[in-house]
Design an enzyme around this catalytic site. Structure first.
Site, PDB file in Angstrom:
ATOM      1  N   ARG A 267       0.820  -1.214   0.000  1.00  0.00           N
ATOM      2  CA  ARG A 267       0.000   0.000   0.000  1.00  0.00           C
ATOM      3  C   ARG A 267       0.853   1.262   0.000  1.00  0.00           C
ATOM      4  O   ARG A 267       0.376   2.332  -0.374  1.00  0.00           O
ATOM      5  CB  ARG A 267      -0.926   0.010   1.222  1.00  0.00           C
ATOM      6  CG  ARG A 267      -2.087  -0.965   1.149  1.00  0.00           C
ATOM      7  CD  ARG A 267      -3.089  -0.716   2.271  1.00  0.00           C
ATOM      8  NE  ARG A 267      -4.171  -1.683   2.225  1.00  0.00           N
ATOM      9  CZ  ARG A 267      -4.257  -2.747   3.006  1.00  0.00           C
ATOM     10  NH1 ARG A 267      -3.325  -2.974   3.903  1.00  0.00           N
ATOM     11  NH2 ARG A 267      -5.275  -3.579   2.910  1.00  0.00           N
TER      12      ARG A 267
ATOM     13  N   VAL B 271      -8.635  -0.007  -5.341  1.00  0.00           N
ATOM     14  CA  VAL B 271      -7.622  -1.071  -5.279  1.00  0.00           C
ATOM     15  C   VAL B 271      -7.037  -1.218  -3.874  1.00  0.00           C
ATOM     16  O   VAL B 271      -6.889  -0.234  -3.148  1.00  0.00           O
ATOM     17  CB  VAL B 271      -6.501  -0.793  -6.301  1.00  0.00           C
ATOM     18  CG1 VAL B 271      -5.418  -1.854  -6.240  1.00  0.00           C
ATOM     19  CG2 VAL B 271      -7.085  -0.720  -7.708  1.00  0.00           C
ATOM     20  N   GLU B 272      -6.678  -2.441  -3.515  1.00  0.00           N
ATOM     21  CA  GLU B 272      -6.031  -2.748  -2.226  1.00  0.00           C
ATOM     22  C   GLU B 272      -6.858  -2.238  -1.047  1.00  0.00           C
ATOM     23  O   GLU B 272      -6.353  -1.672  -0.087  1.00  0.00           O
ATOM     24  CB  GLU B 272      -4.611  -2.179  -2.186  1.00  0.00           C
ATOM     25  CG  GLU B 272      -3.672  -2.874  -3.160  1.00  0.00           C
ATOM     26  CD  GLU B 272      -2.259  -2.321  -3.112  1.00  0.00           C
ATOM     27  OE1 GLU B 272      -2.002  -1.408  -2.322  1.00  0.00           O
ATOM     28  OE2 GLU B 272      -1.422  -2.826  -3.881  1.00  0.00           O
ATOM     29  N   GLY B 273      -8.151  -2.495  -1.104  1.00  0.00           N
ATOM     30  CA  GLY B 273      -9.071  -2.041  -0.080  1.00  0.00           C
ATOM     31  C   GLY B 273      -9.724  -0.740  -0.504  1.00  0.00           C
ATOM     32  O   GLY B 273      -9.049   0.245  -0.754  1.00  0.00           O
TER      33      GLY B 273
END
Length: 773
Positions: A366, A488-490
């Site tokens: 992240r 993306v990514e949460g």
């Protein structure tokens, strides 16, 4: 009166400097002695001191009862095993200092600031520039794919192996170099950046590198580095998006006809980048062993495995269309796909450890991928807007001279300065092996939101030229991609309301997580030590909040100098106030803290702004306190303080509903009277706009590491030309005679201007054929 004043002053000093409990009682004894107090005062004071300073008595008469009450009422949040794994993933870094309420800025500013090695710099100047030159972003969108020669070049030059050590055939680049590559690619083509980004972020290479068996590393890593294998990682599902713990895909352990242990996989994944062209699939699934073949448990939990895409039952036949951005993104389905135990990442030691692997890897990812693309896109936006504003004329004036344009451009320049600072600061930690989980969650959320705003500001400046697609348009495709990064990514809503503060409070607080653990274990003695330390911590931050609030931060002894000194003082005040009211909120909300997402989100906003201000101060110091940078720093930081003020008011207005919340609503009113931020001065925004548009060296500094495409270079050339003929334009307007050479210069500048403000238009048949395709 003097005695009372002295008592208050001593109490403030003891609280401000976090004096131990015995010092408070010593001060009380001194006060009673000076007052010549009677035994009526001495006896109860002595009893209270004797009990509180004696751990055994304190536990017996106070802590044990509190322990039972807290346990019975469920006043502290309950943490599941999956949450514990997430909380333990990664490290607590600078965010822990900000949570403390008394950040050690000397320690914070001593953190490393990364630089590229000679090898990494050469790669940026050669291979990265070359692949950008090979890629026409317009043609990529038209053909909906990267050219074959680009794929070949990426593989040959090991773009997919940046994070893989040289021992396994990769480039072995630092996290900072990895980020710089993605940033420059993103400034030219988001499709190109995403294609390179994914194999170097969460996926088979990273998981194998950290958790794989040696034979897995030896086989897969060289193949991934050279592009012989294209990886994807299949995590997201229809019923498990941001909540990766709800994975439904499963693997059932069985024995085949040869009595060999196998796993039968059934899965349905979506939003998987590169999945339709991947040759090796990293797969997250729930491992089950109903017959007890593996011997210990029937439910092993989330596990990660490597699946050959050619395996029978794997379906890669479809594609998603994410807002018409043609990077490879697709669903991935598997029906009765058979793999062996050795296909599990880490072999038998990886059984059931997939959640831990994912949380630790995401804790790093992240902070690299999305902040890098967001920074590259923001720098492109700032460069295009600042040059276009010089070239574009309205009413006989360059549009940068209009205050409305200058205001937007000033905001864009300051935002880009701060975003780049935060990205670089975070990468300094990651490059040194740290995994700052909460800081990375902050980076993911804040960078993508800032990029979304920045690209819109730049498009507002360009007006109609920004919305007309074609080879001339440098911003439209970046705009298309902005919402994709948000998901993306949460998803960003979850990142803000759950991860930044909901998990961050438990993870970064000096005592909260340990108290919850002690409570769960029934360890009253450990709980006693933590509880009274926590109470001292709250008192310390309460007094710091009052002292720094009344003094507007001036009583903080700052490490920084000049403009940065004042900003650091206000940041110390913000940290104390944040830490104190975070504890108050935790005490009032208790186990419901996870459900009060609106309040948690506002605390997360405050943490994010404090982190970005810290990073901007670090950048300003590292770059030698450049005078021209002061206005960028000040505008960016003051805007952030304004957002902190706004978030605090929201917390005070909503923390407790009804009459019981009246005291907090009074605090909301007080925060309006004594705000941390100040109104951004128009002259400062206008100054940034002039610096960005007229000072090429400064513009290059703020927008460093973007790829200079032909269109960008034409923008630069037109900007220089239009600045060079400013006087001639005025003379012409006044009707003054011009020499032939002056007329030639004007014609050349206007030709460049015409090309820059031109927008693409297509013949009807060509346009309709494009639509049909």
């Amino acid at each position: 009166m003097a005695l009372i004043f002295s008592l208050i002053l001593v109490s403030v000093l003891l609280g401000y400097f976090a004096a131990p409990m015995w010092a408070w009682f010593a001060a009380l004894a001194l006060f009673l002695a000076v007052c010549d107090a009677s035994l009526v005062w001495w006896i109860p004071a002595a009893v209270v001191a004797f009990v509180l300073l004696n751990k055994t008595l304190r536990v017996k008469f106070i802590t044990r009862n509190l322990f039972s009450f807290i346990e019975k009422k469920g006043l502290l949040p309950n943490i599941s095993e999956t949450e514990k794994t997430a909380l333990r993933a990664g490290d607590v870094w600078v965010e822990g200092e900000l949570f403390s309420g008394n950040p050690d800025f000397k320690k914070i500013f001593a953190n490393p600031y990364p630089k590229l090695t000679e090898e990494e710099q050469a790669f940026m100047e050669n291979e990265v520039n070359e692949v950008c030159a090979m890629t026409s972003d317009w043609k990529v969108f038209e053909s909906r794919k990267l050219p074959e020669e680009v794929w070949k070049f990426l593989k040959e030059k090991k773009f997919f192996g940046m994070i893989i050590p040289k021992a396994y055939g990769g480039l072995g680049f630092s996290a900072y170099a990895h980020s710089c590559v993605i940033e420059k690619l993103a400034s030219h083509s988001q499709v190109l950046a995403i294609t390179v980004m994914v194999p170097n972020s969460l996926g088979p290479a990273e998981l194998i590198l950290h958790y794989g068996l040696e034979e897995q590393k030896v086989y897969y890593l060289p193949r991934l580095a050279s592009g012989r294998d294209i990886p994807c990682f299949a995590l997201t599902e229809p019923e498990a998006g941001s909540d990766a713990g709800s994975i439904q895909s499963e693997g059932i352990v069985f024995k085949d006809k040869d009595n060999t242990i196998k796993i039968r996989l059934n899965f349905e994944k979506r939003y998987i980048t590169l999945s339709s062209i991947a040759t090796v699939i990293g797969l997250a699934f729930v491992l089950k062993d109903p017959e007890g073949i593996l011997g210990r448990e029937k439910e092993w939990g989330i596990t990660c495995a490597l699946v050959d895409a050619k395996t029978k039952g794997v379906d890669q036949s479809r594609r998603h269309d994410p807002l018409n951005v043609p990077f490879v993104n697709a669903p991935l389905v598997g029906k009765d796909v058979i793999i062996g135990i050795n296909d599990i990442i880490g072999g038998k030691s990886g059984l059931g450890n997939g959640w831990k692997m994912l949380m630790e890897s995401l804790a790093v990812g992240r902070g690299i991928s999305l902040p890098s693309t967001s920074t590259g896109g923001s720098k492109l936006a700032a460069y295009v807007a600042s040059t276009y504003a010089v070239v574009r004329y309205q009413f006989g004036l360059s549009i940068v001279k209009f205050e409305g344009i200058a205001e937007v451009l000033g905001r864009l320049g300051a935002s880009t300065y701060m975003l780049d600072a935060a990205k670089t600061f975070t990468l300094g930690a990651i490059s040194k092996g740290k995994k700052p989980a909460v800081a990375n969650a902050v980076m993911k959320y804040q960078s993508t939101e800032m990029f979304r705003k920045n690209i819109m500001d730049a498009m507002d400046i360009q007006g109609g030229a920004a919305i007309s697609r074609g080879p001339r348009n440098l911003l439209a495709h970046a705009y298309f991609g902005a919402p994709v990064a948000i998901t993306v990514e949460g998803a960003n809503i979850m990142t803000r309301t759950l991860m930044m503060f909901g998990q961050g409070m438990i993870r970064c607080h000096p005592y909260a997580y340990a108290e919850i653990e002690a409570l769960k274990k029934g360890d009253v003695n450990a709980f006693d030590t933590l509880l009274f330390a926590h109470m001292g911590h709250v008192l310390h931050n309460k007094i710091r909040t009052l002292v720094l609030g009344f003094s507007r931060g001036y009583l903080h002894f700052a490490q920084s100098q000049g403009t940065a000194r004042r900003l650091e003082q206000k940041l110390a005040w913000a940290s104390a106030k944040f830490a104190f009211f975070a504890d108050i909120a935790l005490g009032l909300m208790g186990a419901s803290v996870k459900r009060r997402e609106s309040v948690s989100g506002r605390f997360g906003d405050i943490l994010a702004q404090m982190y970005f201000i810290t990073a901007a101060l670090k950048r300003f110091e590292e770059e030698g306190r450049q005078e021209a940078d002061e206005v960028f720093l000040e505008v960016a930081a003051e805007e952030a303080f304004g957002k902190i003020d706004f978030a605090f008011r929201g917390i005070f207005e909503n923390l407790i509903p009804g009459a019981a919340g009246f005291p907090f609503r009074i605090l909301a009113y007080c925060s309006r009277i004594n705000p941390m931020g100040r109104t951004i001065k128009d002259r400062d925004l206008h100054k940034i706009a002039i610096l960005m548009s007229e000072e090429e060296a400064l513009r290059e500094h703020i927008c460093a590491n973007i790829y200079k495409s032909e269109r960008i270079m034409l923008l630069r050339k037109a900007t220089i030309a239009m600045q060079a003929v400013k006087i001639l334009l005025l003379n012409e307007k006044k009707g003054m005679p011009l020499s032939e050479s002056d007329k030639d210069r004007l014609r050349e500048a206007r030709a460049l201007q015409k090309e820059i403000i031109a927008v693409d238009a297509f013949e009807h048949d060509i346009y309709m054929r494009k639509k049909e395709d």
